[in-house]
Design an enzyme around this catalytic site. Structure first.
Site, PDB file in Angstrom:
ATOM      1  N   ASN A   1     103.246 -82.495 105.127  1.00 50.44           N
ATOM      2  CA  ASN A   1     103.208 -81.825 103.825  1.00 50.44           C
ATOM      3  C   ASN A   1     104.622 -81.910 103.262  1.00 50.44           C
ATOM      4  OD1 ASN A   1     103.106 -80.155 101.632  1.00 50.44           O
ATOM      5  ND2 ASN A   1     102.686 -78.272 102.772  1.00 50.44           N
TER       6      ASN A   1
ATOM      7  N   LYS B   1     105.688 -81.068 100.430  1.00 54.15           N
ATOM      8  CA  LYS B   1     106.040 -79.990  99.493  1.00 54.15           C
ATOM      9  C   LYS B   1     106.728 -80.585  98.258  1.00 54.15           C
ATOM     10  CE  LYS B   1     105.990 -76.897 103.390  1.00 54.15           C
ATOM     11  NZ  LYS B   1     106.419 -75.666 104.027  1.00 54.15           N
TER      12      LYS B   1
ATOM     13  N   HIS C   1      97.512 -73.482 100.673  1.00 58.15           N
ATOM     14  CA  HIS C   1      98.756 -73.337 101.442  1.00 58.15           C
ATOM     15  C   HIS C   1      99.375 -71.970 101.160  1.00 58.15           C
ATOM     16  CE1 HIS C   1     102.858 -73.953 102.829  1.00 58.15           C
ATOM     17  NE2 HIS C   1     102.340 -74.874 103.619  1.00 58.15           N
TER      18      HIS C   1
ATOM     19  N   GLU D   1     102.294 -71.082 100.597  1.00 58.55           N
ATOM     20  CA  GLU D   1     103.248 -71.060  99.476  1.00 58.55           C
ATOM     21  C   GLU D   1     102.509 -70.933  98.144  1.00 58.55           C
ATOM     22  OE1 GLU D   1     105.388 -74.559 100.647  1.00 58.55           O
ATOM     23  OE2 GLU D   1     106.147 -73.461 102.386  1.00 58.55           O
TER      24      GLU D   1
ATOM     25  N   GLU E   1      98.429 -71.798 109.802  1.00 60.67           N
ATOM     26  CA  GLU E   1      99.869 -71.757 109.582  1.00 60.67           C
ATOM     27  C   GLU E   1     100.336 -70.304 109.478  1.00 60.67           C
ATOM     28  OE1 GLU E   1     101.363 -75.719 107.825  1.00 60.67           O
ATOM     29  OE2 GLU E   1     100.903 -74.383 106.173  1.00 60.67           O
TER      30      GLU E   1
ATOM     31  N   GLY F   1     109.004 -73.077 107.896  1.00 61.37           N
ATOM     32  CA  GLY F   1     110.357 -73.337 107.421  1.00 61.37           C
ATOM     33  C   GLY F   1     111.411 -72.431 108.020  1.00 61.37           C
TER      34      GLY F   1
ATOM     35  N   SER G   1     106.972 -75.034 111.529  1.00 64.02           N
ATOM     36  CA  SER G   1     108.114 -75.502 112.325  1.00 64.02           C
ATOM     37  C   SER G   1     107.694 -76.368 113.509  1.00 64.02           C
ATOM     38  CB  SER G   1     108.974 -74.323 112.781  1.00 64.02           C
ATOM     39  OG  SER G   1     109.464 -73.603 111.659  1.00 64.02           O
TER      40      SER G   1
HETATM   41  P1  13P Z   1     107.559 -76.470 108.254  1.00 64.13           P
HETATM   42  O1  13P Z   1     107.093 -77.528 109.216  1.00 64.13           O
HETATM   43  O2  13P Z   1     108.727 -76.901 107.413  1.00 64.13           O
HETATM   44  O3  13P Z   1     107.745 -75.156 108.908  1.00 64.13           O
HETATM   45  O4  13P Z   1     106.351 -76.290 107.191  1.00 64.13           O
HETATM   46  C1  13P Z   1     105.088 -76.091 107.672  1.00 64.13           C
HETATM   47  C2  13P Z   1     104.164 -76.160 106.534  1.00 64.13           C
HETATM   48  O5  13P Z   1     104.163 -75.309 105.659  1.00 64.13           O
HETATM   49  C3  13P Z   1     103.266 -77.303 106.445  1.00 64.13           C
HETATM   50  O6  13P Z   1     102.300 -77.096 105.475  1.00 64.13           O
END
Ligand code: 13P
Length: 249
Positions: free
Chosen positions: A9, A11, A94, A96, A166, A172, A213
């Site tokens: 992903n 982002k 997601h 976010e 997740e 992150g 992560s």
């Molecule tokens: P990270 O791997 O940067 O923690 O992000 C995970 C994520 O949100 C994947 O959709």
């Protein structure tokens, strides 16, 4: 058995030029992968990503999709637009999007239906916040999100859907759920799918990823867990070498 699926992903990262360079580096590093490999990119990179991955084992996904077929929704993108580009997957719900852009359980379900109707494969995300985890609500939250996401979704579609667990506090942050914790919560999600559909469907046809992560160091331990069928990778998907190490767990 369930085939593992590792998806990046991206982002809000990478321009078209950066997409071309990253995909070029990635292709030889993942060509022998035993799992499905997907990169989910910003809308503006999708055409370049589809072109650059032509004839390879890398599939392309978007990071969101609107639920309407078309209409007065300034700034939004429909499933049909993505399909025409050659996009195969789409991330839906997601955290976010839930945190910053007003995504709800209902809009997640609406997006799922629109994506499936157009022939896209949703990667639908569920997961608890730190506050929810600390107050013992993890199971309740992922169950509620799963039930809502799959409302009125036909059993026939299960092969076309991936669930990503997740935990929001692990995204992150460099903090990963322990492999056991991730496995336990994914089991809760699988049990929920068993109740919604059937035990055999949940066991054979529902792929559930871990995300948060996940990186070259912890991928093999997470992937060794019986319930974990893959990963949704943020930060570590932005470097070809790191992402390929996860893919080749
Ligand atoms: P990270 O791997 O940067 O923690 O992000 C995970 C994520 O949100 C994947 O959709």
């Amino acid at each position: 058995m369930r085939k593992p699926i590792i998806a990046g992903n991206w982002k809000m990262n990478n321009t078209i030029a950066e997409t071309k360079a990253l995909v070029k580096d990635l292709i030889p590093l993942v060509k022998d992968a035993k799992c499905d490999v997907v990169i989910c990119t910003p809308y503006t990179d999708l055409a370049a990503a589809v072109e650059a991955t032509q004839g390879t084992n890398i599939k392309v996904g978007a990071e969101n999709v609107h639920w309407a077929e078309k209409g007065a929704f300034t700034g939004e993108i429909s499933a049909k637009m993505l399909v025409e580009l050659g996009v195969e997957y789409v991330i839906i719900g997601h955290s976010e999007r839930r945190q910053y852009f007003g995504e709800t359980d209902e809009t997640v379900n609406a997006r799922m239906k629109a994506a499936l109707a157009a022939g896209l494969k949703p990667i639908v995300c569920v997961g608890e916040t730190l506050e929810e985890r600390e107050s013992g609500k993890t199971e309740e939250v992922v169950t509620r999100q799963t039930v809502a996401a799959f409302k009125d979704i036909d059993k026939d579609e299960l092969d076309n859907i991936v669930i990503a667990y997740e935990p929001v506090w692990a995204i992150g942050t460099g903090k990963t759920a322990t492999a056991e914790d991730a496995n336990d919560t994914i089991k809760v999600i699988r049990d929920t799918m068993a109740k919604l559909y059937c035990p055999k469907c949940a066991e054979d046809r529902v792929r559930i990823q871990y995300g948060g992560s996940m990186n070259p160091k912890n991928a093999s331990e997470l992937m060794a867990m019986p319930e974990i069928d893959g990963g949704l990778i943020g930060g570590a998907s932005l470097k070809a070498e790191d992402f390929s190490k996860v893919v080749n767990f």
